[in-house]
Design an enzyme around this catalytic site. Structure first.
Site, PDB file in Angstrom:
ATOM      1  CB  CYS A   1      -5.365 -51.902 -14.253  1.00 52.03           C
ATOM      2  SG  CYS A   1      -3.900 -51.682 -15.277  1.00 52.03           S
TER       3      CYS A   1
ATOM      4  CG  HIS B   1      -1.014 -51.823 -10.283  1.00 54.08           C
ATOM      5  ND1 HIS B   1      -2.237 -52.469 -10.158  1.00 54.08           N
ATOM      6  CD2 HIS B   1      -1.060 -51.192 -11.495  1.00 54.08           C
ATOM      7  CE1 HIS B   1      -2.963 -52.255 -11.246  1.00 54.08           C
ATOM      8  NE2 HIS B   1      -2.266 -51.481 -12.066  1.00 54.08           N
TER       9      HIS B   1
END
Lengths: 101, 377
Positions: free
Chosen positions: B83, B326
């Site tokens: 991420c 996200h």
């Protein structure tokens, strides 16, 4: 339960490392300790990846071992609260399965 | 201090775009950033991406961008750091300029996740854990890690599930003003508290969604209005059972410390913040690790509304990962998109007279963290 204890400082882990990540100089030495420990924290997993979906909901706990500074991540046979005393029941596909004691 | 400036920004709407390819999203954000920068000559491209190979069967993202945009035969690369892929891609570009090799670099981040099944996405995300471990075999999941942290945090502090809900609600309220955000439907404390449990004590609103989207930046050594004062990166434990202090994310703390030191500023100087709130609990720990609030007291600041857009330390004015969305590889770049807007005075949830801004991007269960500090000149 196997733990790896630094020969220079207090660091200990259930996984071995080339050098001690805490003091940077020590070597880790394998030691056998009791599997007994208390629940440091836990979660009840309701949404699981495909390979564990048949077990959901299930409890994963972080156990503070009694005879070492090391903690170990385990799957619990049943629900727990922080502080519960636990021990190893059996090893299954490389996972430590713990029960309350 | 770096000699690097952000000259252009671009970002697609975040959400579900079944009819757009990953390449289309990348190109759309990149063109917007290039136009915003006045179409400079680009010397290199770095693309942040995590699962394009595993669930999209698409790699060579750097070369795709250079080719689609007609940038010439310049060096390009895809950067993977779970991420934190976007933050690390940005840092690679900064390092390239600092080394003297490049004058101007295009940074992009992208992810396309909505076409895949939840089981496939969960499996792909699990690649960001240490899979050769008893911990993985125990069935610990990504959200599960933060669930374990949350239960311990509650045990050691006066915090409850309501404090996590306050973070989720704040970020949703911020997203309502951000037209590019994934979630634009208002919610309430009651709805958040009653939502189905994913991994106790975390419910649906405590977890960031899966998202399609891309963001891009043009960075350059040519002096401009937005200065990257510092760039820092750290690693942390890859397994929960190796955490020295379970309520600490060492990668976040260390990358923050380095970024402050290099920038010559402290947490008290920062006017506006984008933090990696993959889970509400992650934002709670990060506001402490970055020094905005004392350890184990972040929940008090949340309760007092200090991290709201109107508070003294506004966190995630974009809506954060929880509500802006996200798209994994794009997240670190999208954080910069919001902060540059804040420093230009054109942001949704604009913080008055913002001059110093900080972005923190996390990868894995605390495995990677980048921190960038921006300054309006």
């Amino acid at each position: 339960m196997k733990v790896y204890q630094c020969d220079q400082c207090e660091y200990a882990s259930v996984s071995n490392k080339y050098r001690c990540p805490s003091c940077g100089t020590g070597k880790l030495q394998e030691r056998d300790v009791s599997s007994r420990g208390s629940v440091y924290s836990y979660t009840d997993i309701h949404i699981a990846p495909a390979e564990f979906a048949h077990l959901a909901p299930y409890t994963v706990a972080l156990i503070q071992l009694e005879e070492s500074k090391a903690k170990v991540t385990v799957r619990m046979d049943g629900n727990v609260q922080i502080g519960d005393m636990t021990e190893l029941d059996h090893v299954e596909d490389g996972a430590y399965i713990y029960r309350k004691c | 201090m770096t000699n690097v400036y952000i000259e252009g920004i671009g970002m697609t709407k975040f959400g579900k775009f079944i009819d757009k390819s990953m390449k289309q999203l990348l190109v759309e954000a990149s063109i917007e950033a290039l136009e915003d920068a006045g179409n400079p000559k680009v010397d290199a491209v770095f693309v942040g991406n995590f699962m394009g190979g595993s669930i999209g069967n698409q790699e060579i993202l750097g070369a795709l961008v250079a080719n689609e945009l007609g940038l010439g035969y310049i060096p390009t690369a895809k950067v993977e750091g779970a991420c934190a892929s976007g933050g690390i891609a940005l840092r690679q570009g900064i390092m390239g300029i600092l080394s003297g090799e490049y004058d101007t670099v295009l940074i992009a981040g992208v992810e396309k996740m909505k076409h895949a099944s939840t089981a496939d996405v969960t499996q792909a995300i699990n690649a960001a854990m240490d899979n050769d471990s008893n911990e993985k075999q125990a069935g610990l999941t990504f959200p599960g890690f933060f669930g374990v942290l949350a239960n311990r945090y509650f045990y050691e502090t006066g915090a409850t599930k309501e404090h996590l809900a306050m973070i989720a609600l704040k970020n949703r309220e911020n997203a309502l003003n951000n037209s590019l955000a994934q979630f634009q439907k208002p919610t309430t404390m009651e709805e958040i508290m009653a939502a189905r449990i994913i991994t106790s004590p975390l419910g649906l609103f405590d977890c960031s969604p899966t998202t399609d989207g891309a963001a891009a930046l043009v960075i350059t050594r040519k002096k401009g209005a937005i200065h990257i004062r510092s760039s820092a990166q750290s690693s942390g434990p890859t397994q929960m059972q190796d955490a020295d202090d379970l309520l600490s994310l060492p990668a976040v703390r260390e990358s923050g410390r380095l970024a402050y030191e290099k920038a010559g500023v402290g947490p008290e100087d920062i006017d506006v913040v984008e933090i990696h709130d993959c889970f509400s609990m992650t934002e709670m720990l990060a506001i402490e690790e970055l020094g905005f609030f004392n350890k184990r007291e972040g929940w008090l600041a949340v309760e007092q509304g200090r991290t709201k857009a109107t508070g003294d330390k506004p966190v995630n004015t974009s809506g954060g990962l929880l509500s802006r969305g996200h798209p994994i590889g794009a997240t670190g770049v999208a954080q910069m998109y919001q902060l540059v807007q804040q420093l230009r005075g054109t942001a949704p949830n604009q913080v008055e007279n913002a001059r110093l801004a900080l972005a923190q991007n996390l990868g894995g269960t605390g495995s990677y963290s980048t921190v960038h500090i921006l300054e309006r000149l």
